[in-house]
Write an enzyme that holds these catalytic residues in place. Sequence first.
Site, PDB file in Angstrom:
ATOM      1  N   ASP A 171      -3.978 -15.507   7.401  1.00 53.76           N
ATOM      2  CA  ASP A 171      -2.709 -16.019   6.864  1.00 53.76           C
ATOM      3  C   ASP A 171      -1.973 -16.913   7.856  1.00 53.76           C
ATOM      4  O   ASP A 171      -0.951 -17.501   7.514  1.00 53.76           O
ATOM      5  CB  ASP A 171      -1.799 -14.844   6.466  1.00 53.76           C
ATOM      6  CG  ASP A 171      -2.331 -14.115   5.240  1.00 53.76           C
ATOM      7  OD1 ASP A 171      -3.109 -14.713   4.470  1.00 53.76           O
ATOM      8  OD2 ASP A 171      -1.963 -12.936   5.050  1.00 53.76           O
TER       9      ASP A 171
ATOM     10  N   ARG B 218      -4.846 -23.906   1.046  1.00 57.16           N
ATOM     11  CA  ARG B 218      -4.037 -24.099   2.253  1.00 57.16           C
ATOM     12  C   ARG B 218      -4.580 -25.189   3.175  1.00 57.16           C
ATOM     13  O   ARG B 218      -3.820 -25.779   3.935  1.00 57.16           O
ATOM     14  CB  ARG B 218      -3.880 -22.770   3.009  1.00 57.16           C
ATOM     15  CG  ARG B 218      -2.882 -21.868   2.308  1.00 57.16           C
ATOM     16  CD  ARG B 218      -2.648 -20.562   3.013  1.00 57.16           C
ATOM     17  NE  ARG B 218      -1.516 -19.883   2.380  1.00 57.16           N
ATOM     18  CZ  ARG B 218      -1.252 -18.580   2.508  1.00 57.16           C
ATOM     19  NH1 ARG B 218      -2.021 -17.827   3.262  1.00 57.16           N
ATOM     20  NH2 ARG B 218      -0.204 -18.058   1.909  1.00 57.16           N
TER      21      ARG B 218
ATOM     22  N   ARG C 242       3.895 -19.637   2.853  1.00 52.44           N
ATOM     23  CA  ARG C 242       3.493 -19.954   4.230  1.00 52.44           C
ATOM     24  C   ARG C 242       3.405 -21.465   4.470  1.00 52.44           C
ATOM     25  O   ARG C 242       3.554 -21.923   5.596  1.00 52.44           O
ATOM     26  CB  ARG C 242       2.189 -19.249   4.589  1.00 52.44           C
ATOM     27  CG  ARG C 242       2.327 -17.728   4.537  1.00 52.44           C
ATOM     28  CD  ARG C 242       1.249 -16.983   5.269  1.00 52.44           C
ATOM     29  NE  ARG C 242       1.139 -15.622   4.763  1.00 52.44           N
ATOM     30  CZ  ARG C 242       1.974 -14.624   5.070  1.00 52.44           C
ATOM     31  NH1 ARG C 242       2.977 -14.815   5.889  1.00 52.44           N
ATOM     32  NH2 ARG C 242       1.794 -13.417   4.546  1.00 52.44           N
TER      33      ARG C 242
ATOM     34  N   ARG D 272       0.823  -1.218   0.000  1.00 49.55           N
ATOM     35  CA  ARG D 272       0.000   0.000   0.000  1.00 49.55           C
ATOM     36  C   ARG D 272       0.851   1.261   0.000  1.00 49.55           C
ATOM     37  O   ARG D 272       0.465   2.280  -0.577  1.00 49.55           O
ATOM     38  CB  ARG D 272      -0.956  -0.027   1.201  1.00 49.55           C
ATOM     39  CG  ARG D 272      -2.098  -1.053   1.026  1.00 49.55           C
ATOM     40  CD  ARG D 272      -2.708  -1.419   2.359  1.00 49.55           C
ATOM     41  NE  ARG D 272      -3.902  -2.256   2.253  1.00 49.55           N
ATOM     42  CZ  ARG D 272      -3.889  -3.581   2.057  1.00 49.55           C
ATOM     43  NH1 ARG D 272      -2.746  -4.236   1.898  1.00 49.55           N
ATOM     44  NH2 ARG D 272      -5.036  -4.266   1.999  1.00 49.55           N
TER      45      ARG D 272
HETATM   46  C1  S3P Z   1      -4.064  -9.014   2.265  1.00 52.52           C
HETATM   47  C2  S3P Z   1      -5.312  -9.546   2.490  1.00 52.52           C
HETATM   48  C3  S3P Z   1      -5.560 -10.988   2.711  1.00 52.52           C
HETATM   49  C4  S3P Z   1      -4.279 -11.765   3.007  1.00 52.52           C
HETATM   50  C5  S3P Z   1      -3.139 -11.345   2.134  1.00 52.52           C
HETATM   51  C6  S3P Z   1      -2.856  -9.862   2.279  1.00 52.52           C
HETATM   52  C7  S3P Z   1      -3.959  -7.565   2.044  1.00 52.52           C
HETATM   53  O1  S3P Z   1      -6.177 -11.517   1.572  1.00 52.52           O
HETATM   54  O2  S3P Z   1      -4.508 -13.143   2.875  1.00 52.52           O
HETATM   55  O3  S3P Z   1      -1.956 -12.058   2.463  1.00 52.52           O
HETATM   56  O4  S3P Z   1      -2.833  -7.023   2.123  1.00 52.52           O
HETATM   57  O5  S3P Z   1      -4.981  -6.922   1.794  1.00 52.52           O
HETATM   58  P1  S3P Z   1      -7.777 -11.396   1.359  1.00 52.52           P
HETATM   59  O6  S3P Z   1      -8.112  -9.994   1.543  1.00 52.52           O
HETATM   60  O7  S3P Z   1      -8.069 -11.887  -0.017  1.00 52.52           O
HETATM   61  O8  S3P Z   1      -8.368 -12.289   2.418  1.00 52.52           O
END
Ligand code: S3P
Length: 448
Positions: A326, A357, A402, A33
């Site tokens: 995660d 997973r 992971r 971000r």
């Molecule tokens: C993330 C959101 C999650 C997570 C990913 C990172 C993010 O995915 O599993 O590792 O940075 O917005 P989802 O939003 O699809 O659940």
Amino acid sequence: MSSHGDPIPMIARKSAGLKGEAHVPGDKSISHRSLILGAMAVGETRVTGLLEGQDVLDTAKAMRAFGAEVEKRGDTWHVHGVGVGGFAEPGNVIDCGNSGTGVRLIMGAMATTPITATFTGDASLNSRPMARVTDPLALFGARAYGRKGGRLPMTIVGAEAAIPVRYTTPVPSAQVKSAVLLAGLNAPGETVVIEREATRDHSERMLTGFGATVTTEQTPEGRVITLVGQPELKPQTIIVPRDPSSAAFPVCAALITEGSEVLVPNIGLNPTRAGLFFTLQDMGADLTFENMREEGGEPVADLRAKFSPNLKGIEVPAERAASMIDEYPVLSVVAAFASGKTHMPGVKELRVKESDRIDAMATGLRLNGVEVDEGEDWWTVHGRGFGEVKGGATVQSHLDHRIAMSFMVMGLATEAPVRVDDGGPIATSFPIFETLMTGLGADLGREA
Ligand code: S3P
């Protein structure tokens, strides 16, 4: 195969107590971000503590392709942004490697600018569902042309004159929410995202930090997030906190490895991310939060984890799933060393991560002597108790960092060593995993 080269077989062997401090890398979500919002601001954003994992480096490359200047000088990343709506059309295909977060957020960020971009990734990413993002982006006026089932490679034609959107996310996903909010930046008026279950809120917090107007309201429908479109984003100086999802590995390794005591300093405990640590405490883990403080508006603590021989299996609350999504792979490893069953309901999303997973972990756990039951959206690990987990098998990592790290943690406490066929994907999120873990005394590494 690893995403960028030949497979890297790895092995983990029963280890003596892990000791010391584990300085884990920067948060992956916040790193992506920082680069994307920096590229959409007017002027220069400076970022320190950026995760330099392959996923984030691929996002940096993508931001350059859309016209932002991104470079590292000394320890600081400098992002010279082009402003909301200022993205240039990339001259080539955007390769997001292994990163679902990268591709989904970037698709959102470009979908309301009248340019066309084609996205691809590795075999894992190209098998993951993208319709969850392209469906709401179509409401803004963007068009998507991908493979069957909404898979990459995929071309997005950005909207000529975007219209703002009101959208309820059908799955608990911060990536979907963030894609909609980023698209809303270049639409006039208010874009509204409604999520029934709270997911990580880094986009909301960071958009506000960059000067956008974002409000969040808790209603009976869920969390209603409203963004006022077409702001001028102001460049920021960002210190990326350390990643709780990476901290999970040395923490869990210490809990199951006899004689361990590990300190993991400066970990963000944002409630939308910290579910694992509360779950471990519920299981009876000797895990404490020290030096609790606020940094950059987020709760932060130093985590101290000690060997915990009397862990108990528990029912993990389904409503906690999004805050630890995660971390289920490594939790399932800890559950194998607990006594009794650990039941994990409400986790359908685990089936569409870098790998399925539930399937990847259940298969690997069974091969190593642990009983697992599973359904579409739940799984149960039958704990064997400390000292009772056999190990001895080679597990496939399925291009999933992971999965690879979880089985490396497992092998530190099993009777026989645990191997993974390919530890290469670990570099996507935790490039210093091997050095950090061996520095604590873990007997793991590459196998010749
Ligand atoms: C993330 C959101 C999650 C997570 C990913 C990172 C993010 O995915 O599993 O590792 O940075 O917005 P989802 O939003 O699809 O659940």
